[in-house]
Design a protein around this motif. Structure first.
Motif, PDB file in Angstrom:
ATOM      1  N   VAL A  10       2.455  15.722  33.990  1.00 39.01           N
ATOM      2  CA  VAL A  10       2.762  15.250  35.345  1.00 39.01           C
ATOM      3  C   VAL A  10       3.859  14.182  35.286  1.00 39.01           C
ATOM      4  O   VAL A  10       4.821  14.214  36.067  1.00 39.01           O
ATOM      5  N   ILE A  11       3.726  13.245  34.366  1.00 39.27           N
ATOM      6  CA  ILE A  11       4.722  12.175  34.251  1.00 39.27           C
ATOM      7  C   ILE A  11       6.079  12.751  33.857  1.00 39.27           C
ATOM      8  O   ILE A  11       7.126  12.353  34.398  1.00 39.27           O
ATOM      9  N   LEU A  12       6.076  13.692  32.913  1.00 40.43           N
ATOM     10  CA  LEU A  12       7.333  14.321  32.497  1.00 40.43           C
ATOM     11  C   LEU A  12       7.988  15.049  33.666  1.00 40.43           C
ATOM     12  O   LEU A  12       9.212  14.953  33.855  1.00 40.43           O
ATOM     13  N   THR A  13       7.214  15.758  34.447  1.00 36.93           N
ATOM     14  CA  THR A  13       7.757  16.485  35.596  1.00 36.93           C
ATOM     15  C   THR A  13       8.418  15.533  36.590  1.00 36.93           C
ATOM     16  O   THR A  13       9.540  15.778  37.063  1.00 36.93           O
ATOM     17  N   VAL A  14       7.726  14.426  36.877  1.00 37.89           N
ATOM     18  CA  VAL A  14       8.292  13.432  37.789  1.00 37.89           C
ATOM     19  C   VAL A  14       9.562  12.837  37.191  1.00 37.89           C
ATOM     20  O   VAL A  14      10.570  12.637  37.890  1.00 37.89           O
ATOM     21  N   GLY A  15       9.533  12.568  35.876  1.00 35.99           N
ATOM     22  CA  GLY A  15      10.705  12.011  35.207  1.00 35.99           C
ATOM     23  C   GLY A  15      11.904  12.935  35.260  1.00 35.99           C
ATOM     24  O   GLY A  15      13.035  12.495  35.494  1.00 35.99           O
ATOM     25  N   LEU A  16      11.677  14.218  35.050  1.00 38.13           N
ATOM     26  CA  LEU A  16      12.770  15.197  35.104  1.00 38.13           C
ATOM     27  C   LEU A  16      13.353  15.295  36.512  1.00 38.13           C
ATOM     28  O   LEU A  16      14.575  15.406  36.685  1.00 38.13           O
ATOM     29  N   ILE A  17      12.487  15.240  37.498  1.00 41.33           N
ATOM     30  CA  ILE A  17      12.955  15.278  38.889  1.00 41.33           C
ATOM     31  C   ILE A  17      13.812  14.053  39.193  1.00 41.33           C
ATOM     32  O   ILE A  17      14.890  14.151  39.804  1.00 41.33           O
ATOM     33  N   CYS A  18      13.348  12.889  38.748  1.00 41.95           N
ATOM     34  CA  CYS A  18      14.108  11.656  38.975  1.00 41.95           C
ATOM     35  C   CYS A  18      15.475  11.719  38.299  1.00 41.95           C
ATOM     36  O   CYS A  18      16.490  11.293  38.878  1.00 41.95           O
ATOM     37  N   MET A  19      15.502  12.257  37.072  1.00 43.28           N
ATOM     38  CA  MET A  19      16.775  12.381  36.359  1.00 43.28           C
ATOM     39  C   MET A  19      17.711  13.332  37.098  1.00 43.28           C
ATOM     40  O   MET A  19      18.909  13.048  37.250  1.00 43.28           O
ATOM     41  N   PHE A  20      17.176  14.444  37.581  1.00 37.93           N
ATOM     42  CA  PHE A  20      17.985  15.421  38.303  1.00 37.93           C
ATOM     43  C   PHE A  20      18.553  14.816  39.581  1.00 37.93           C
ATOM     44  O   PHE A  20      19.747  14.979  39.886  1.00 37.93           O
ATOM     45  N   VAL A  21      17.732  14.088  40.326  1.00 33.26           N
ATOM     46  CA  VAL A  21      18.189  13.440  41.558  1.00 33.26           C
ATOM     47  C   VAL A  21      19.265  12.403  41.246  1.00 33.26           C
ATOM     48  O   VAL A  21      20.263  12.277  41.957  1.00 33.26           O
ATOM     49  N   HIS A  22      19.045  11.673  40.160  1.00 32.56           N
ATOM     50  CA  HIS A  22      20.019  10.655  39.745  1.00 32.56           C
ATOM     51  C   HIS A  22      21.387  11.282  39.509  1.00 32.56           C
ATOM     52  O   HIS A  22      22.414  10.751  39.969  1.00 32.56           O
TER      53      HIS A  22
END
Length: 399
Positions: free
Chosen positions: A22-34
């Protein structure tokens, strides 16, 4: 936000796999948005590209080999499913991006890993010694906060050897706050080592012992001698005081009657036959035959769907193409860790971290002779996260 997620992910590696996922998924989304925001502002060139990471090339080559194997055994649909099975390795690119943007993040992440690993290892000792498994099946082994022994033993190897690498280099003195106290770090080190001891996996023990002796020689001959004597004393004390150590080791004196050993011979023979039938691309990484071994079934094991060996499994399922790509992946990873741990331009703590990572990789490679730890999702999430700590490698052009 990304810094908080990385530290939280570090701690979560010792918890059930849903949490780090779950944390990795959120992290990847944040990186993509960034990166989307940077693209909209025409500032992409100012940001570190995650795919510039030192191990990107061997990862891509292995992923393509797995996809080719899938395509040869089921077309594009199977190629995609095979490729998707490697999604856990995405943590490497996310963590590389995060560590590259904050040099201190590595230290905080290691602290979180070791503290959580110590708690998990201590709980595993209680589980094994008392037989108290309130949240999982009552295994002979301790499993920490996880539900199965294989994933836990892989994490125990990585985390205990990470702690030992730091200890051998004396790097713990550079930790912030209370962890730089030798007694406090000693407790954290002991908790992680308890995990390796009470995971009660002979393959993990062998991998850990050999790796620790090898890396101790990289520190000094004196360290190697002291380490070897300490390990010998640990084995003797374990034999005398711990029934699980005595039973696991004594069974090897009559290995022909040990179901764990004989089952592996059956699996390895089947894997070799599968390879000979499909030597180029194998049968697809998702399609290792399900084998029902009567002796194992009597002990409560289900039908086995892997070769109980990284090397036999990859060879049988992806053929010689995938096997060569897999060996290159390991070679590149171990080479990078070896070069980093001896670079005097790093602090003693950094050298200790890299030495510990190198030791963990060697241990998994050795225990992987007897276990399919590469296919264990929890281990993969931890292994590639630790490798991302080498992200600022000055040697990346050599790979």
């Amino acid at each position: 936000m990304s810094q908080f997620l990385v530290v939280a992910y570090s701690f979560s590696l010792s918890l059930p796999i849903t949490v780090p996922w779950v944390i990795l998924t959120v992290g990847l989304i944040c990186m993509f948005v960034h990166f989307l925001v940077l693209a909209s502002q025409n500032k992409l060139r100012t940001e570190k590209n995650p795919f510039d990471a030192p191990l990107s090339k061997p990862i891509v080559i292995f992923a393509l080999a797995v996809a080719l194997s899938g395509a040869a055994n089921g077309g594009m649909s199977e190629a995609f499913k095979s490729f998707q099975g490697l999604r856990g390795m995405l943590v490497y690119f996310w963590a590389y991006w995060a560590f590259s943007n904050n040099a201190k993040l590595t230290i905080w992440s290691v602290m979180a890993i070791l503290i959580a690993g110590s708690l998990s290892g201590s709980w595993a000792a209680i589980q094994q010694l008392t037989g108290f498994h309130p949240f999982s099946f009552a295994y002979l082994q301790g499993t920490g906060f996880l539900s199965g022994p294989m994933a836990f033993s892989g994490l125990a190897q990585l985390f205990s050897l990470l702690a030992l690498g730091i200890y051998l280099k004396g790097g713990y003195k550079e930790f912030p706050f209370w962890l730089n106290n030798k007694y406090a770090f000693g407790l954290v080190l002991a908790g992680n080592c308890l995990g390796l001891l009470f995971c009660s996996e002979r393959s993990a023990w062998s991998g850990g012992v050999i790796a620790l002796i090898l890396i101790s020689f990289l520190v000094s001959k004196r360290t190697a001698i002291l380490t070897s004597l300490s390990l010998l004393a640990t084995v003797v004390l374990g034999w005398l005081a711990l029934p699980v150590v005595r039973s696991r080791l004594s069974a090897l004196t009559n290995w022909q009657a040990d179901v764990s050993v004989t089952s592996r011979f059956v699996l390895w023979d089947r894997a070799w036959q599968v390879f000979k039938e499909s030597p180029i691309f194998g049968i697809g990484i998702r399609h290792f035959p399900h084998l029902k071994i009567e002796e194992a079934l009597k002990q409560g094991h289900l039908a086995l769907d892997h070769a109980h060996s990284n090397y036999f499994h990859i060879l049988a399922t992806t053929g010689i193409v995938g096997f060569c790509a897999y060996l290159y992946l390991w070679f590149a990873s171990i080479k990078l860790a070896f070069l980093e741990q001896k670079d005097a331009r790093y602090s003693i703590l950094q050298q200790g971290i890299y030495l510990g990572i190198l030791s963990g990789l060697i241990s998994l490679a050795i225990s992987g002779l007897f276990e399919y730890n590469f296919g264990t999702g929890q281990v993969r999430l931890a292994q590639w996260f630790l490798l991302a700590m080498l992200a600022t490698s000055v040697y990346k052009t050599r790979l």
